[in-house]
Design a protein around this motif. Structure first.
Motif: not given
Length: 343
Positions: A1-13, A25-27, A332-342
């Motif tokens: 499954m492509s990353s795009k399809i996975l991301l769409l699935a996460v958004l849907f749910f 946020e993580k996806a 996505a941007i905010v989530g990336k900042f959180k990942v980098m700070k962690a």
């Protein structure tokens, strides 16, 4: 499954269950790749950001979009494999509004919406922001961003068309890549003046997700014992897929600080709106650019081209989906900042 399809699935749910916001946020954050200079370079700016100056928001809205795929074929020879030729498969889509066209105020509204959304989400997650009035009062912004009269910028050719808007009708300072030496020095002074690193957002907002899968095969004839009559024939095929979804794609933003350290934030996989917006998507023969017989002889990839698509929507549908895609990119941007700070 492509990353795009996975991301769409996460958004849907996620839209079905708000409790999954952390998963979304993580996806979305995973769709961003941070690049720095040097082979062993590490991000030095993002892990330490407590306050941020959003110094630019530029959105390129695509109205004609083309995807291409180069398909190569290999033949086996005495000394190994060699090229048996190549072809380019392509697919083009056109955006069409069934009620009324988007106006300058509509594009500007979406662009400003992203700025305000990113600002709000940063503050909600503990990162303060610099007021826009303080940004535009700096010398660097006044000098480097003095091209506001060039926007909105319209670009168009046979395969792609777009219009670019900047937040608050400002200029464009960064194209998403690193600054040259003198410009980096000036940006460093700007960071000192506002007391925070700067973030220059460059966004490409597409209205369709075009995907091409290609294949090739080679048939060889050895000829007689002397090799006379030997031949190689290569055949090429392409499978075209299209999804009518607003996506953030091929985008690159710049984060830098007063120490002349910089990071390029690249969208490595499309960030979709994840909400339906198109009322129709169909092939349209009238959009095919006719070629003369002579031109066709020198364009052997014509058979691998899909009949152009027309994606039809209403203005409000498009605006709502575009804003949702922008909101997802802000997440996505905010989530990336959180990942980098962690760490």
């Amino acid at each position: 499954m492509s990353s795009k399809i996975l991301l769409l699935a996460v958004l849907f749910f996620t839209y079905q269950a708000k409790a999954q916001n952390a998963d979304m946020e993580k996806a979305l954050a995973d769709a961003i790749d941070i690049q720095v200079g040097g082979t062993f370079g590490k991000p030095r700016v993002s892990p330490k950001v407590e306050k941020l100056g959003i110094a630019q928001v530029s959105i390129k809205f695509k109205t004609v979009s083309t995807a291409k795929l180069n398909i190569s074929a290999k033949k086996q020879g005495l000394l190994g494999k060699s090229s048996a030729g190549s072809r380019t498969a392509s697919s083009t889509a056109f955006l069409n509004f069934s009620d009324q066209e988007m106006g300058p105020q509509d594009y500007q509204e979406i662009t400003n919406h992203f700025y305000y959304t990113l600002q709000r989400k940063l503050k909600e997650n503990g990162i303060d922001t610099v007021a826009w009035s303080n940004i535009e009062s700096t010398d660097f912004f006044k000098n480097a961003g003095d091209n506001a009269n060039e926007f909105p910028k319209t670009e168009s050719n046979d395969e792609d068309a777009s219009v670019t808007y900047n937040a608050f009708r400002g200029g464009q300072i960064s194209n998403g890549m690193g600054f040259a030496f003198l410009k980096m020095k000036s940006n460093s002074k700007m960071c000192d003046a506002i007391g925070a690193p700067t973030f220059f957002a460059n966004i490409v907002l597409d209205f369709v997700d075009l995907d091409i899968q290609g294949g090739s095969s080679v048939r060889s004839s050895q000829g007689n014992s002397f090799g006379v009559g030997a031949s190689t024939t290569a055949s090429f095929s392409a499978k075209h897929n299209a999804l009518a979804d607003i996506v953030i794609t091929n985008s690159s933003s710049l984060l830098s600080n007063n120490k002349e350290q910089a990071e390029t934030w690249v969208v490595k996989s499309d960030i979709p709106a994840g909400v339906p917006y198109a009322t129709a998507m169909e092939e349209n023969e009238e959009k095919v650019k006719k070629k003369t017989v002579l031109q066709s002889l020198f364009h052997k990839s014509e058979a691998l081209k899909r009949t152009p698509l027309v994606v039809t929507t209403t203005k409000e549908n498009y605006k709502n989906a575009a804003k949702k895609a922008a909101e997802n990119y802000a997440t996505a941007i905010v989530g990336k900042f959180k990942v980098m700070k962690a760490g």
